[in-house]
Design a protein around this motif. Sequence first.
Motif, PDB file in Angstrom:
ATOM      1  N   THR A  44      53.345  42.950   3.137  1.00 14.81           N
ATOM      2  CA  THR A  44      52.225  43.650   3.769  1.00 14.81           C
ATOM      3  C   THR A  44      51.276  42.700   4.487  1.00 14.81           C
ATOM      4  O   THR A  44      50.717  43.044   5.526  1.00 14.81           O
ATOM      5  N   ILE A  45      51.076  41.516   3.939  1.00 17.89           N
ATOM      6  CA  ILE A  45      50.146  40.550   4.548  1.00 17.89           C
ATOM      7  C   ILE A  45      50.856  39.252   4.934  1.00 17.89           C
ATOM      8  O   ILE A  45      50.226  38.200   5.021  1.00 17.89           O
ATOM      9  N   ALA A  46      52.149  39.332   5.194  1.00 18.68           N
ATOM     10  CA  ALA A  46      52.924  38.125   5.537  1.00 18.68           C
ATOM     11  C   ALA A  46      52.361  37.413   6.763  1.00 18.68           C
ATOM     12  O   ALA A  46      52.293  36.179   6.791  1.00 18.68           O
ATOM     13  N   VAL A  47      51.950  38.158   7.769  1.00 13.19           N
ATOM     14  CA  VAL A  47      51.408  37.540   8.987  1.00 13.19           C
ATOM     15  C   VAL A  47      50.121  36.784   8.656  1.00 13.19           C
ATOM     16  O   VAL A  47      49.923  35.650   9.108  1.00 13.19           O
ATOM     17  N   GLU A  48      49.264  37.381   7.859  1.00 11.61           N
ATOM     18  CA  GLU A  48      48.000  36.738   7.503  1.00 11.61           C
ATOM     19  C   GLU A  48      48.232  35.484   6.659  1.00 11.61           C
ATOM     20  O   GLU A  48      47.585  34.453   6.858  1.00 11.61           O
ATOM     21  N   LEU A  49      49.169  35.571   5.702  1.00 12.64           N
ATOM     22  CA  LEU A  49      49.483  34.409   4.875  1.00 12.64           C
ATOM     23  C   LEU A  49      50.058  33.275   5.722  1.00 12.64           C
ATOM     24  O   LEU A  49      49.691  32.108   5.561  1.00 12.64           O
ATOM     25  N   THR A  50      50.943  33.630   6.637  1.00 13.20           N
ATOM     26  CA  THR A  50      51.544  32.634   7.527  1.00 13.20           C
ATOM     27  C   THR A  50      50.473  31.987   8.397  1.00 13.20           C
ATOM     28  O   THR A  50      50.424  30.754   8.527  1.00 13.20           O
ATOM     29  N   ASN A  51      49.597  32.786   8.994  1.00 13.96           N
ATOM     30  CA  ASN A  51      48.533  32.251   9.846  1.00 13.96           C
ATOM     31  C   ASN A  51      47.570  31.370   9.059  1.00 13.96           C
ATOM     32  O   ASN A  51      47.091  30.356   9.567  1.00 13.96           O
TER      33      ASN A  51
END
Length: 103
Positions: A44-51
């Motif tokens: 769900t928050i993979a993009v935020e964790l990656t960024n």
Amino acid sequence: MRTRDKTYADYGLDKATVKVLIQLCRDMRWYSLLSEAAQEVYPTIAVELTNSLHLGWSWGTLDSRKYVPIDINSFYGYRRKVLWLFGEKLKAENGGVLPVFEH
């Protein structure tokens, strides 16, 4: 133990290893592996964790740009887990050792 409560030490990571892993997160050569780890940990928050790991953005910066659906403590707990899994994936691809960080 809940993910939000785990420390780097709980994942077997010392300060020096964390520093190397964070430097490797910033390297575009490893971006897809970092993204894959984040996707496995919390889709769900993979993009935020990656960024957060790749760009060095804090939870506050991310949340001000786009709502992050978990609280700050949980976010950083999952961030630590992503960093650990990223390290495991790096070691799996490099014969059991972390690659040498090159500037």
